[in-house]
Design a protein around this motif. Structure first.
Motif, PDB file in Angstrom:
ATOM      1  N   ALA A   1      -8.801   8.963   5.921  1.00 32.05           N
ATOM      2  CA  ALA A   1      -7.417   8.933   6.388  1.00 32.05           C
ATOM      3  C   ALA A   1      -6.862   7.513   6.381  1.00 32.05           C
ATOM      4  O   ALA A   1      -5.716   7.273   5.981  1.00 32.05           O
ATOM      5  CB  ALA A   1      -7.327   9.530   7.793  1.00 32.05           C
ATOM      6  N   ALA A   2      -7.674   6.543   6.819  1.00 32.29           N
ATOM      7  CA  ALA A   2      -7.231   5.149   6.815  1.00 32.29           C
ATOM      8  C   ALA A   2      -7.030   4.659   5.388  1.00 32.29           C
ATOM      9  O   ALA A   2      -6.056   3.958   5.081  1.00 32.29           O
ATOM     10  CB  ALA A   2      -8.241   4.271   7.553  1.00 32.29           C
ATOM     11  N   TRP A   3      -7.958   5.002   4.503  1.00 30.47           N
ATOM     12  CA  TRP A   3      -7.831   4.643   3.082  1.00 30.47           C
ATOM     13  C   TRP A   3      -6.530   5.215   2.516  1.00 30.47           C
ATOM     14  O   TRP A   3      -5.757   4.504   1.862  1.00 30.47           O
ATOM     15  CB  TRP A   3      -9.036   5.176   2.308  1.00 30.47           C
ATOM     16  CG  TRP A   3      -8.930   5.052   0.821  1.00 30.47           C
ATOM     17  CD1 TRP A   3      -8.259   5.888  -0.033  1.00 30.47           C
ATOM     18  CD2 TRP A   3      -9.500   4.012  -0.002  1.00 30.47           C
ATOM     19  NE1 TRP A   3      -8.377   5.444  -1.329  1.00 30.47           N
ATOM     20  CE2 TRP A   3      -9.130   4.311  -1.347  1.00 30.47           C
ATOM     21  CE3 TRP A   3     -10.277   2.901   0.262  1.00 30.47           C
ATOM     22  CZ2 TRP A   3      -9.542   3.508  -2.413  1.00 30.47           C
ATOM     23  CZ3 TRP A   3     -10.693   2.100  -0.818  1.00 30.47           C
ATOM     24  CH2 TRP A   3     -10.312   2.400  -2.134  1.00 30.47           C
ATOM     25  N   ASP A   4      -6.292   6.494   2.765  1.00 31.42           N
ATOM     26  CA  ASP A   4      -5.113   7.164   2.208  1.00 31.42           C
ATOM     27  C   ASP A   4      -3.810   6.564   2.739  1.00 31.42           C
ATOM     28  O   ASP A   4      -2.831   6.446   1.987  1.00 31.42           O
ATOM     29  CB  ASP A   4      -5.155   8.656   2.520  1.00 31.42           C
ATOM     30  CG  ASP A   4      -6.189   9.404   1.689  1.00 31.42           C
ATOM     31  OD1 ASP A   4      -6.698   8.826   0.712  1.00 31.42           O
ATOM     32  OD2 ASP A   4      -6.484  10.570   2.018  1.00 31.42           O
ATOM     33  N   GLN A   5      -3.788   6.184   4.007  1.00 28.76           N
ATOM     34  CA  GLN A   5      -2.560   5.616   4.567  1.00 28.76           C
ATOM     35  C   GLN A   5      -2.224   4.282   3.919  1.00 28.76           C
ATOM     36  O   GLN A   5      -1.064   4.025   3.558  1.00 28.76           O
ATOM     37  CB  GLN A   5      -2.689   5.438   6.075  1.00 28.76           C
ATOM     38  CG  GLN A   5      -1.399   4.907   6.703  1.00 28.76           C
ATOM     39  CD  GLN A   5      -1.550   4.554   8.161  1.00 28.76           C
ATOM     40  OE1 GLN A   5      -2.637   4.211   8.622  1.00 28.76           O
ATOM     41  NE2 GLN A   5      -0.453   4.630   8.905  1.00 28.76           N
ATOM     42  N   VAL A   6      -3.224   3.429   3.769  1.00 29.48           N
ATOM     43  CA  VAL A   6      -2.992   2.121   3.145  1.00 29.48           C
ATOM     44  C   VAL A   6      -2.525   2.300   1.701  1.00 29.48           C
ATOM     45  O   VAL A   6      -1.584   1.637   1.240  1.00 29.48           O
ATOM     46  CB  VAL A   6      -4.268   1.262   3.210  1.00 29.48           C
ATOM     47  CG1 VAL A   6      -4.131   0.015   2.343  1.00 29.48           C
ATOM     48  CG2 VAL A   6      -4.553   0.863   4.659  1.00 29.48           C
ATOM     49  N   MET A   7      -3.168   3.193   0.963  1.00 30.57           N
ATOM     50  CA  MET A   7      -2.784   3.437  -0.429  1.00 30.57           C
ATOM     51  C   MET A   7      -1.398   4.072  -0.525  1.00 30.57           C
ATOM     52  O   MET A   7      -0.609   3.734  -1.418  1.00 30.57           O
ATOM     53  CB  MET A   7      -3.819   4.349  -1.106  1.00 30.57           C
ATOM     54  CG  MET A   7      -5.154   3.707  -1.337  1.00 30.57           C
ATOM     55  SD  MET A   7      -5.024   2.363  -2.552  1.00 30.57           S
ATOM     56  CE  MET A   7      -6.706   1.750  -2.523  1.00 30.57           C
ATOM     57  N   ALA A   8      -1.093   4.985   0.392  1.00 27.93           N
ATOM     58  CA  ALA A   8       0.182   5.701   0.334  1.00 27.93           C
ATOM     59  C   ALA A   8       1.359   4.752   0.525  1.00 27.93           C
ATOM     60  O   ALA A   8       2.336   4.782  -0.234  1.00 27.93           O
ATOM     61  CB  ALA A   8       0.215   6.811   1.378  1.00 27.93           C
ATOM     62  N   VAL A   9       1.296   3.905   1.533  1.00 26.16           N
ATOM     63  CA  VAL A   9       2.414   3.001   1.812  1.00 26.16           C
ATOM     64  C   VAL A   9       2.487   1.885   0.773  1.00 26.16           C
ATOM     65  O   VAL A   9       3.548   1.616   0.200  1.00 26.16           O
ATOM     66  CB  VAL A   9       2.299   2.413   3.232  1.00 26.16           C
ATOM     67  CG1 VAL A   9       3.431   1.401   3.477  1.00 26.16           C
ATOM     68  CG2 VAL A   9       2.348   3.526   4.278  1.00 26.16           C
ATOM     69  N   GLY A  10       1.356   1.233   0.516  1.00 23.97           N
ATOM     70  CA  GLY A  10       1.385   0.072  -0.368  1.00 23.97           C
ATOM     71  C   GLY A  10       1.546   0.405  -1.837  1.00 23.97           C
ATOM     72  O   GLY A  10       2.425  -0.132  -2.520  1.00 23.97           O
ATOM     73  N   LEU A  11       0.703   1.301  -2.349  1.00 23.43           N
ATOM     74  CA  LEU A  11       0.679   1.566  -3.793  1.00 23.43           C
ATOM     75  C   LEU A  11       1.609   2.716  -4.183  1.00 23.43           C
ATOM     76  O   LEU A  11       2.460   2.562  -5.057  1.00 23.43           O
ATOM     77  CB  LEU A  11      -0.751   1.855  -4.233  1.00 23.43           C
ATOM     78  CG  LEU A  11      -1.011   1.912  -5.742  1.00 23.43           C
ATOM     79  CD1 LEU A  11      -0.503   0.661  -6.453  1.00 23.43           C
ATOM     80  CD2 LEU A  11      -2.500   2.107  -6.014  1.00 23.43           C
TER      81      LEU A  11
END
Length: 271
Positions: free
Chosen positions: A125-135
């Motif tokens: 979930a933490a990985w997905d949140q960082v990727m979702a907003v940034g990338l």
């Protein structure tokens, strides 16, 4: 000899607004903590004559109001950069308010201020949140902005990068990987959009003395001191240090520059 008192000399100091007539969208630009990067970027672009759309998932009206109070033209728009419909609405509102869209600064990010997490403890979930907003967010914003810039035959997209992508940063795998993806996105977009007159670059830095990095500055002063001392110019990097490079990348002065990883970190990382 150059005479600073002459009329010719004084004309050198006249105010030149490099972004007059242009419309810029800056994501992640609400105040949040005072002097957050996005609000500083919005201020710098407005000072150079751009009409600015201050975009964030939280209320960015205080930033837009402050820009208008100083004589600028600015509106605030709520946006979720991970949602395609929300991003498309942002681009449409920019055109509706100002008639065009010329500059996109992809500043919205999650992860720069999170505690270190080793891979064994890093959840999906933490990985997905960082990727979702940034990338994902940078991709969606570029997707919405590109056709509007193409209609004008010119545009600038600036993605916010990080030197952690090059030197690696242990225990922040999601953030470092996202920033690596940002540079890949920059290179691919520069190739694809170049024929339409759109330039795409990454503006990167290391640790910046701003509230987003507050934990490092307060909890680990020895680490901050070591980073500072290792720079060619042994000083803190502040948000204001990034505005000159940003304005350059958003202006016609950088029309020959695209697909590049521009580092503004006072010499903290040399390839």
């Amino acid at each position: 000899m150059f005479d600073a008192s002459s009329s010719d000399a004084s004309s050198v100091h006249r105010t030149i607004h490099r972004l007059d007539g242009l419309v810029a969208v800056v994501t992640g630009a609400a105040y949040g903590p005072k002097a957050a990067l996005g609000s500083v970027f919005a201020d710098a672009l407005c000072a150079e004559g751009a009409r600015v759309v201050v975009a964030d998932i939280v209320d960015a009206e205080p930033v837009a109001a402050a820009l208008r109070a100083r004589g600028g033209q600015a509106i605030a728009v709520r946006v979720d950069v991970t949602d395609e419909a929300s991003v498309e609405a942002l681009a449409a509102k920019a055109e509706e308010a100002f008639g065009r869209l010329d500059i996109l600064v992809n500043n919205a990010v999650v992860g720069s201020n999170i505690p270190p997490v080793p891979i064994g403890a890093l959840d999906v979930a933490a990985w997905d949140q960082v990727m979702a907003v940034g990338l994902r967010g940078s991709f969606l914003c570029a997707k919405a902005a590109a056709p509007r810039m193409a209609r004008n035959g010119w545009g600038k997209i600036v993605n916010l990068g990080s030197t952690t992508m090059q030197d690696g940063l242990p225990n922040r795998l999601h953030y470092v990987s996202m920033k690596g993806g940002i540079q890949a996105l920059t290179r691919a977009l520069a190739r694809e959009l170049g024929p339409q007159g759109i330039r795409v670059n990454t503006l990167a830095t290391g640790l910046v003395a701003n509230p987003a990095a507050g934990a490092a500055f307060t909890a680990k002063p020895e680490l901050v001191a070591a980073i500072r001392a290792d720079r060619a110019i042994p000083e803190d990097v502040t948000p204001a240090d990034l505005t000159g490079p940003l304005v350059f990348l958003c202006s016609r002065d950088s029309d020959a520059v695209t697909g590049q990883f521009i580092v503004a970190d006072k010499g903290g990382f040399f390839t």
